[in-house]
Enzyme design. Structure first.
Site, PDB file in Angstrom:
ATOM      1  CG  HIS B 200      -0.425   0.201   2.513  1.00 21.41           C
ATOM      2  ND1 HIS B 200      -0.611   1.364   3.223  1.00 21.41           N
ATOM      3  CD2 HIS B 200       0.315  -0.609   3.295  1.00 21.41           C
ATOM      4  CE1 HIS B 200      -0.010   1.246   4.390  1.00 21.41           C
ATOM      5  NE2 HIS B 200       0.557   0.057   4.460  1.00 21.41           N
ATOM      6  CB  THR B 236      -5.623 -19.488   1.538  1.00 22.53           C
ATOM      7  OG1 THR B 236      -5.873 -20.798   2.033  1.00 22.53           O
ATOM      8  CG2 THR B 236      -6.177 -19.354   0.129  1.00 22.53           C
ATOM      9  CB  CYS B 324      -0.970  16.372  20.200  1.00 20.50           C
ATOM     10  SG  CYS B 324      -0.502  17.090  21.750  1.00 20.50           S
TER      11      CYS B 324
END
Lengths: 277, 398
Positions: B200, B236, B324
């Protein structure tokens, strides 16, 4: 992305009361650039009445820190110093419709800045002194602060203490010590049940009533094939309609009383329930 | 409001060509590649085609590619394989700026009794290969050093390190998740043993990765079960995603030079523009040796999450190394390891580009960013105390 309430987003994007007050009567400064958040609170005070005429802030920090600072100034404007000192970090969080748990330390920073500013005005020594023992070296958090915040907010776990104070959020070496501090506090005094929110606006009260009914009341009634619906909320008067098996039930008075008791327990002592006819 | 996506080191858009290649294998051709019948066999053939495409991206042999579920699994497999196949050796070497997929596994193994050496980086995020020589000893099971850093884009001298380790016969793995498809990689020229790829990050879908394992490298599977992937990774196959990764690898290889030039130009425009329009901005990382798509810029005296959320109001997606944004309370371990000062570390923003970004995207960021920085500085108690002049590499860069 953090799940911020609309109020937090609004207060972050359009904060109120930003900036300095020149020749302010009181200034409270907490946090540091090292820790990642800092707040400087300025107050203009009427000396005769000790009323806060103006409150402004400058904040370095995230959205919650900026929103909490804005909320703080809104909460304390117009109050006397003693009234302002009654504002808790939970009041700041409630004003914003809540903060993510990990961001509660931002509301604590607001409360600390308020204390520091009032101490500055009254000439009192600021709370932290070199004599205080630092427990969390990463974020410079003292034992006194951990104790105070834990007791004020009924914190019983190290994670909660970290969320509210940052202590333990760095290298984590101090976590066992925080655990000991918590054990010492709560072995002497069991944690109190959280108090009802104070100083809610009408909108906040309405939202909380709806939340309690959805979360704590409807599922119980629905489990017995009954239900309740809010028809109107006018001040302390909550008008409801009973539905399903609850409607016309001979025990409906008992049901209404239990709804009222729950709302009084979790929202406000003066709630009155009325059934819509 | 349209989205301007500048967070491609986090994840990338699945390329339409990749999706087209995958679709038949999510619909019509659903056979199990391990089946004996033709219906499954045709899927098996397609997987082997994808293996060739992925191998070609790094100049490997197809049989040296093991498909996994992600970069993290590939990283974990590489390190755990070393631990399993060299049981007498109890020393691991990595860097302080690795991805958590390597770093946290090393911490975990450290708690299990392994010695771990975390090599430092300098203030530009560079690794000194000489430091590796000092750390090595006869007990070293594996060295795992990333090819390019995900936060700063800084490229490590992996070829040089591989040559040094090859001479000494030490097992070497590189996490090339951010490098694969962005810069040329050649495992024939670089004598490393294992290399990690994540789908990705190069326009394949999420949930697919690959591990290059050089022929002759002693290997132990991480996931144990059936005989898939020549018994090197049981389970698989994620067929459609493997085919997607193959297509994405082919696209990346075909367009590599063109994209390096395109992304580098866009990145430099963005970076120069921001440094020129925002006082007290500094680049984090070695600008001489970086991925072409990555710019990590600190806006001093303001905080990263606040910048990101303001950018979000304009539909601009980026990322920050500030504490943060993450739920952790500590800012980026990469920037801290580089010794980025506290005035800058909290206000770091990573812009990471892809082939789908345009000059118009850059224009928009350059339009809105100075206003955001100014507003947040106005809000900051440190706004008035900011010293004259700029820090970091601003002057060096321009």
């Amino acid at each position: 992305m953090w799940d911020y309430t609309d109020k937090v987003k609004e207060a972050f994007l359009r904060p109120k009361n930003v900036g300095e007050i020149e020749n302010a009567d009181a200034v409270g400064e907490v946090g540091s650039i090292v820790c990642g958040d800092a707040l400087k609170l300025y107050l203009r005070i009427d000396k005769a009445t000790e009323k806060i005429l103006d409150a402004r802030f400058q904040t370095f920090g995230c959205a919650s820190a900026i929103a909490s600072s804005s909320a703080l100034t809104e909460l304390i404007r117009g109050k006397t110093l003693d009234e302002a000192l009654a504002v808790t970090n939970q009041d700041i969080a409630d004003f914003l419709g809540g903060l993510p748990a990990q961001k509660m330390h931002c509301s604590v920073m607001g409360r600390e800045a308020l204390e520091a500013a009032i101490a500055n005005y009254r000439g009192a020594p600021i709370r932290k002194t070199d004599a205080e023992r630092v427990v969390c070296k990463c974020f410079d958090v003292t034992e006194e602060k951990i104790r105070r915040v834990a007791m004020d907010n009924h914190l019983t776990t190290v994670d909660e203490v970290t969320n509210f104070t940052k202590a333990g959020g760095g290298c984590g070496e101090c976590k066992p010590e925080i655990e000991n501090i918590l054990a010492a506090i709560w072995s002497a005094q069991p944690p109190l049940k959280p108090l009802k929110p104070k100083g809610m606006t009408n909108l906040q009260k309405i939202a909380l009533i709806q939340e309690v009914i959805e979360r704590d009341i409807r599922p119980l009634l629905q489990a017995d094939n009954g239900d309740v619906e809010i028809v109107d909320i006018d001040g302390n008067r909550v008008v409801v309609a009973l539905r399903g098996i609850c409607s016309g039930c001979s025990m409906s008075e008992v049901t209404l009383k239990s709804i009222q008791d729950k709302l009084r327990e979790l929202v406000s002592d003066d709630i009155v329930i009325q059934e819509s006819r | 409001m349209s989205t301007i996506y500048l967070d491609n080191n986090a994840t990338t858009r699945t390329a339409p060509e990749v999706l087209d290649a995958m679709m038949p294998y999510l619909t019509e051709f659903y056979g199990n590649p391990s089946s004996m019948h033709t219906f499954g066999g045709q899927v098996h053939k397609k997987i082997e085609e994808a293996r060739e495409q992925v191998a070609a991206l790094i100049n490997a042999e197809p049989e040296e590619i093991v498909f996994t579920s992600c970069g993290t699994e590939s990283d974990n497999t590489a390190l755990m394989s070393a631990v399993e196949t060299l049981p007498a050796k109890k020393h691991l070497i990595t860097t302080r700026v690795e991805h958590p997929a390597v770093l946290n596994l090393c911490h975990h193994l450290g708690r299990k009794g392994f010695r771990t050496t975390y090599l430092p980086v300098d203030m530009l995020g560079r690794l000194d290969p000489a430091a590796l020589d000092k750390a090595l000893d006869d007990d070293t099971a594996i060295v795992s050093i990333m090819f390019a850093n995900n936060e700063t884009g800084v490229i490590f001298p992996v070829e040089e390190i591989a040559l040094r380790l090859h001479e000494q016969g030490v097992l070497f793995h590189t996490d090339a998740v951010q490098a694969a498809g962005k810069i040329p990689l050649d495992v024939k020229k670089t004598p490393l043993h294992m290399l990690t790829i994540s789908g990705h990050k190069l326009h394949a879908p999420k949930g697919i990765g690959a591990l290059f394992v050089r022929k002759g490298t002693r290997f132990h599977p991480y996931i144990i079960g059936g005989h898939q992937e020549r018994s090197r990774r049981a389970g698989t196959e994620n067929v459609a995603s493997i085919i997607g990764l193959g297509k994405a690898a082919e696209l990346a290889r075909t367009n590599l030079e063109e994209e390096i030039s395109y992304l580098g130009r866009l990145r430099d425009r963005l970076e120069r523009g921001l440094l020129n329009s925002c006082p007290h901005a500094r680049v984090n990382g070695d600008i001489a040796s970086r991925l072409p798509n990555t710019a990590n810029i600190s806006f001093e005296y303001i905080e990263g999450e606040a910048i990101l959320l303001r950018l979000n109001e304009f539909g601009i997606c980026a990322s920050s190394g500030s504490a943060c944004t993450s739920g952790s309370l500590e800012p980026s371990h990469v920037l801290r390891a580089m010794g980025v000062p506290y005035t800058a570390v909290h206000g770091s923003i990573r812009f990471s580009l892809s082939r789908y970004n345009t000059d118009r995207d850059i224009d928009t960021v350059l339009e809105v960013m100075p206003g955001i920085v100014n507003e947040l500085r106005e809000l900051s108690p440190f706004g008035r105390s900011i010293p004259e002049g700029s820090g970091g590499q601003t002057k060096e860069y321009t």
